[in-house]
Design a protein around this motif. Structure first.
Motif, PDB file in Angstrom:
ATOM      1  N   ILE A  44     110.291  78.938  13.876  1.00 35.10           N
ATOM      2  CA  ILE A  44     110.778  78.588  14.066  1.00 35.10           C
ATOM      3  C   ILE A  44     111.757  77.971  13.129  1.00 35.10           C
ATOM      4  O   ILE A  44     112.936  77.587  14.295  1.00 35.10           O
ATOM      5  N   ARG A  45     111.692  77.947  12.148  1.00 35.75           N
ATOM      6  CA  ARG A  45     113.713  76.571  11.573  1.00 35.75           C
ATOM      7  C   ARG A  45     114.463  77.992  12.225  1.00 35.75           C
ATOM      8  O   ARG A  45     115.887  77.505  12.555  1.00 35.75           O
ATOM      9  N   THR A  46     113.716  79.268  12.138  1.00 33.13           N
ATOM     10  CA  THR A  46     115.117  80.521  12.127  1.00 33.13           C
ATOM     11  C   THR A  46     115.571  80.795  13.999  1.00 33.13           C
ATOM     12  O   THR A  46     116.532  79.908  14.094  1.00 33.13           O
ATOM     13  N   ARG A  47     115.187  80.040  14.054  1.00 29.94           N
ATOM     14  CA  ARG A  47     114.616  79.600  15.932  1.00 29.94           C
ATOM     15  C   ARG A  47     116.282  79.141  16.324  1.00 29.94           C
ATOM     16  O   ARG A  47     116.731  79.018  16.560  1.00 29.94           O
ATOM     17  N   LEU A  48     115.838  77.840  16.188  1.00 31.73           N
ATOM     18  CA  LEU A  48     116.385  76.420  15.783  1.00 31.73           C
ATOM     19  C   LEU A  48     117.721  76.584  15.592  1.00 31.73           C
ATOM     20  O   LEU A  48     118.490  76.651  16.250  1.00 31.73           O
ATOM     21  N   ILE A  49     118.017  77.427  14.098  1.00 33.27           N
ATOM     22  CA  ILE A  49     119.748  77.230  13.800  1.00 33.27           C
ATOM     23  C   ILE A  49     120.394  78.714  14.463  1.00 33.27           C
ATOM     24  O   ILE A  49     121.547  78.320  15.152  1.00 33.27           O
ATOM     25  N   ILE A  79     109.383  69.976  19.000  1.00 35.02           N
ATOM     26  CA  ILE A  79     107.624  70.426  19.553  1.00 35.02           C
ATOM     27  C   ILE A  79     108.285  71.376  20.635  1.00 35.02           C
ATOM     28  O   ILE A  79     107.638  72.291  20.705  1.00 35.02           O
ATOM     29  N   ASP A  80     109.403  71.227  21.582  1.00 38.37           N
ATOM     30  CA  ASP A  80     109.931  72.385  22.396  1.00 38.37           C
ATOM     31  C   ASP A  80     109.807  73.792  22.168  1.00 38.37           C
ATOM     32  O   ASP A  80     108.855  74.972  22.429  1.00 38.37           O
TER      33      ASP A  80
END
Length: 103
Positions: A44-49, A79-80
């Motif tokens: 999720i962190r990678t996707r957000l970056i 959350i999204d």
């Protein structure tokens, strides 16, 4: 502005922001966490970056605390992204089952 007044202003702003947060349904957050496999916080962190650049650069500890039902933190962006990732995993499972049983 003096240091004390500045600190008081920061505290008031933080408390106002905390009060304005949208309440999250604890039961739905528990179900979301159950649908995420081990290592999801890093993904999720990678996707957000990738999606938001520096704005999405959150630590995995922060992401874990946002998705923790017992923690009052609330970040709709995280959350999204967790919901989108879980939905992708579910779609991938369905497609995989279809391919396995078709053979």
């Amino acid at each position: 502005m003096t240091k004390i007044a500045h600190k008081r202003n920061i505290k008031e702003t933080k408390s106002k922001n905390f009060q304005n947060k949208i309440p999250i349904d604890r039961e739905l957050l528990i179900k979301l966490n159950e649908g995420l496999p081990h290592g999801s916080f890093t993904i999720i962190r990678t996707r957000l970056i990738e999606k938001y650049g520096d704005k999405g650069d959150k630590t995995t500890t922060y992401i874990r605390s946002v998705l923790n039902p017992d923690n009052p933190r609330n970040n709709p962006m995280i959350i999204d992204e967790a919901i989108a990732y879980r939905d992708e995993l579910e779609a991938w499972k369905v497609a995989l089952k279809a391919r396995i049983f078709r053979s």
